[in-house]
Design an enzyme around this catalytic site. Sequence first.
Site, PDB file in Angstrom:
ATOM      1  N   CYS A   2       0.847  -1.184   0.000  1.00  0.00           N
ATOM      2  CA  CYS A   2       0.000   0.000   0.000  1.00  0.00           C
ATOM      3  C   CYS A   2       0.887   1.239   0.000  1.00  0.00           C
ATOM      4  CB  CYS A   2      -0.939   0.095   1.189  1.00  0.00           C
ATOM      5  SG  CYS A   2      -2.128  -1.230   1.280  1.00  0.00           S
ATOM      6  N   ARG A  27       3.988  -0.258  -4.793  1.00  0.00           N
ATOM      7  CA  ARG A  27       3.711  -0.799  -3.467  1.00  0.00           C
ATOM      8  C   ARG A  27       2.386  -1.569  -3.407  1.00  0.00           C
ATOM      9  NH1 ARG A  27       6.839   1.765   0.442  1.00  0.00           N
ATOM     10  NH2 ARG A  27       5.384   1.066   2.022  1.00  0.00           N
ATOM     11  N   TRP A  74      -2.698  -2.748  -1.696  1.00  0.00           N
ATOM     12  CA  TRP A  74      -2.328  -4.148  -1.856  1.00  0.00           C
ATOM     13  C   TRP A  74      -3.152  -4.873  -0.799  1.00  0.00           C
ATOM     14  CZ3 TRP A  74      -0.193  -8.121   1.065  1.00  0.00           C
ATOM     15  CH2 TRP A  74       0.292  -9.222   0.341  1.00  0.00           C
ATOM     16  N   ASN A 100      -1.629   2.256   5.612  1.00  0.00           N
ATOM     17  CA  ASN A 100      -0.742   1.196   5.135  1.00  0.00           C
ATOM     18  C   ASN A 100      -0.329   0.388   6.350  1.00  0.00           C
ATOM     19  OD1 ASN A 100       1.353  -0.364   4.039  1.00  0.00           O
ATOM     20  ND2 ASN A 100       2.833   1.272   4.291  1.00  0.00           N
ATOM     21  N   GLY A 101      -0.632  -0.901   6.345  1.00  0.00           N
ATOM     22  CA  GLY A 101      -0.269  -1.753   7.487  1.00  0.00           C
ATOM     23  C   GLY A 101      -1.419  -2.686   7.810  1.00  0.00           C
ATOM     24  N   LYS A 608       6.141  -4.297  -3.929  1.00  0.00           N
ATOM     25  CA  LYS A 608       7.594  -4.153  -3.783  1.00  0.00           C
ATOM     26  C   LYS A 608       8.030  -4.177  -2.320  1.00  0.00           C
ATOM     27  CE  LYS A 608      11.587  -2.798  -5.712  1.00  0.00           C
ATOM     28  NZ  LYS A 608      12.117  -4.048  -6.222  1.00  0.00           N
TER      29      LYS A 608
HETATM   30  C1  F6R Z   1      11.970 -10.461  -5.791  1.00  0.00           C
HETATM   31  C2  F6R Z   1      11.802  -9.445  -4.776  1.00  0.00           C
HETATM   32  C3  F6R Z   1      11.470  -9.874  -3.398  1.00  0.00           C
HETATM   33  C4  F6R Z   1      12.256  -9.048  -2.384  1.00  0.00           C
HETATM   34  C5  F6R Z   1      11.804  -9.370  -0.964  1.00  0.00           C
HETATM   35  C6  F6R Z   1      12.617  -8.625   0.071  1.00  0.00           C
HETATM   36  O1  F6R Z   1      12.283  -9.900  -7.017  1.00  0.00           O
HETATM   37  O2  F6R Z   1      11.903  -8.280  -5.034  1.00  0.00           O
HETATM   38  O3  F6R Z   1      11.699 -11.236  -3.209  1.00  0.00           O
HETATM   39  O4  F6R Z   1      13.608  -9.296  -2.543  1.00  0.00           O
HETATM   40  O5  F6R Z   1      10.451  -9.033  -0.813  1.00  0.00           O
HETATM   41  O6  F6R Z   1      12.492  -7.248  -0.079  1.00  0.00           O
HETATM   42  P1  F6R Z   1      13.542  -6.265   0.545  1.00  0.00           P
HETATM   43  O7  F6R Z   1      14.844  -6.501  -0.103  1.00  0.00           O
HETATM   44  O8  F6R Z   1      12.984  -4.907   0.256  1.00  0.00           O
HETATM   45  O9  F6R Z   1      13.584  -6.564   2.009  1.00  0.00           O
END
Ligand code: F6R
Length: 613
Positions: A2, A27, A74, A100-101, A608
């Site tokens: 979100c 997000r 999301w 968000n949460g 993301k």
């Molecule tokens: C895959 C991807 C996810 C992130 C995971 C961790 O392409 O992007 O598997 O790597 O959600 O996210 P971070 O690195 O932001 O903690």
Amino acid sequence: MCGIVAYLGDKEAYPILINGLRRLEYRGYDSAGVALMNGDVLTIHKCQGKVSDLESHVVGKSLSGSIGIGHTRWATHGPPNDVNAHPHRSTSGDLALIHNGIIENYASIKEELGHRGHIFQSDTDTEVLVHLIDDIQRTEKVDLAEAVRLALASVVGAYAIVVLDSKEPDLMVAARKSSPLVIGIGEGEFFCASDATPIVEHTKNVVYLEDGEIAVIDRTNGLKIRNVKNQEKTPFIQELEMHLETLEKGGYDHFMLKEINEQPRSIRDSMRGRLNLAKGEVVLGGIKDYEQKFVNAKRILIVGCGTSWHAGMVGEYLFEEFARIPVEVEYASEFRYRNPIVNENDLVIAISQSGETADTLAAIELAKNRGATIIGICNVVGSSIARVTHAGSYTHAGPEIGVASTKAFTAQVTVLTLMALMVGQKKGVLSGSNFYRLLNELDAIPEKVQKVLATEAQIKYIADIYKDATNALYLGRGYSFPVALEGALKLKEISYIHAEGYPAAEMKHGPIALIDEEMPVFVIATKGASYEKVVSNIQEVKARKGKIIAIVTQGDSVVRELADHVIEIPETPDALVPLLSVIPFQLISYHIAVMRGCNVDQPRNLAKSVTVE
Ligand code: F6R
């Protein structure tokens, strides 16, 4: 997960909000909405779908107002639909809230409020919060800011929220706990957002709200921050280092392709000021005070999720080879609930692109409570993980907007390599000449990545052949095993083809049963420690008629004879191969996904920044 954005100033809020939502869409993208306050008239527009659907939805509708909030969702509680989209409104109609949460105790609050006559429209946990604030305002006869504070005291969970009240039309109230919130301070205007990307084009002055803080933003009095205990806090204003052009596609069709192509620069940026060839040294300013902790560490634990966990696995091999320190790599989500053995002798490296991943944050908290030293490797400056760790090194890859992580992985591996080399040298494990040779090799990686990128046309050709596959296998040994996992993850997450990564030698313990003439098998078979062994594995695949796509060292003729396709990468030491071999895997996934008509930058069901567990 979100994205939230808010504006208070003299301008029309809607264009600022919609632009902000486009930046935050990575997000979450299953519904979107805005609330606009024009005088004391509060209007909400929201619908299922992407931000572009919201733009179509509002055509011909009233969009005036110089205060507003926006949300891109999301879904957690309740399916993506118009009703569950944010903002949510109170029964009185006076309040609008974005969130968000997750409000974990929403069910009990909802029941209680239901007895008191509140009628809920949606399935969300968020709607409960706006009703609660409304209820407190009425029963306690307090203003919006105080009602928010009292409401948050009874809430369990994670939140970043912004609330508007048509009874106080020159004000917005924001708060956070375990979900990020940044406040931008411009000339007579204020912004709130889940990250700085919607803010940077308006102002570079920002305040990162801390957990448990509430920001009251008022046209007359400006920004005031207090915490849930009602203590006033002085806002700590920081200057953003982000540049607007890093948030645009820059002529590429997708952010993912742009970010893949940025890697020669992003890897260089990860090394900048840290790798000094002239002096023959590695200096990581952010962990300088902790060098001795590394040198004396009896064990390193690496925690992360997804791609960051794969980078951590490369880190395991690096620290064990160069610094001779035992390493365990843990999924943060498992580690946090396993009652792991961690103590003050442990050094924990937490890896996260976003710096906001809920499981990684929880793993850090657990390890910290048990006395371990926590070192962060994050991309997003000022993120929660960067702030809760004892020390750390930013990856400096620049904003990564494509949901599938690409340049963040190579930047994380680069930083881990620098750390392992630095510790190996300080411990005396690496001889001076070996250390210097490896520094030179690392320094040459960005140019070699550029060469790998030049194979794109060939990779596109291969993608076209295998785009309709339903399964794929990725194999690698040693340093290439984590890359096999990463290759498989990239393919499945953006093209929805089932793919598995395996250590090449494990294939014969099960996955070999899957191999037939329909199965593409991607193998990393570069010259190095396990080259001959991998060649034997390739023979085994070939004997079962599997299709072999091999990544080989430039000039290799042995694998060329066996494989259906080879992609050459420049020669480099085994430890640095992941920085090159992952690039063809990123490109092949990208092109297959495009050919299958998938939404590359916003794959289904993903977001993301995973701020929920
Ligand atoms: C895959 C991807 C996810 C992130 C995971 C961790 O392409 O992007 O598997 O790597 O959600 O996210 P971070 O690195 O932001 O903690």
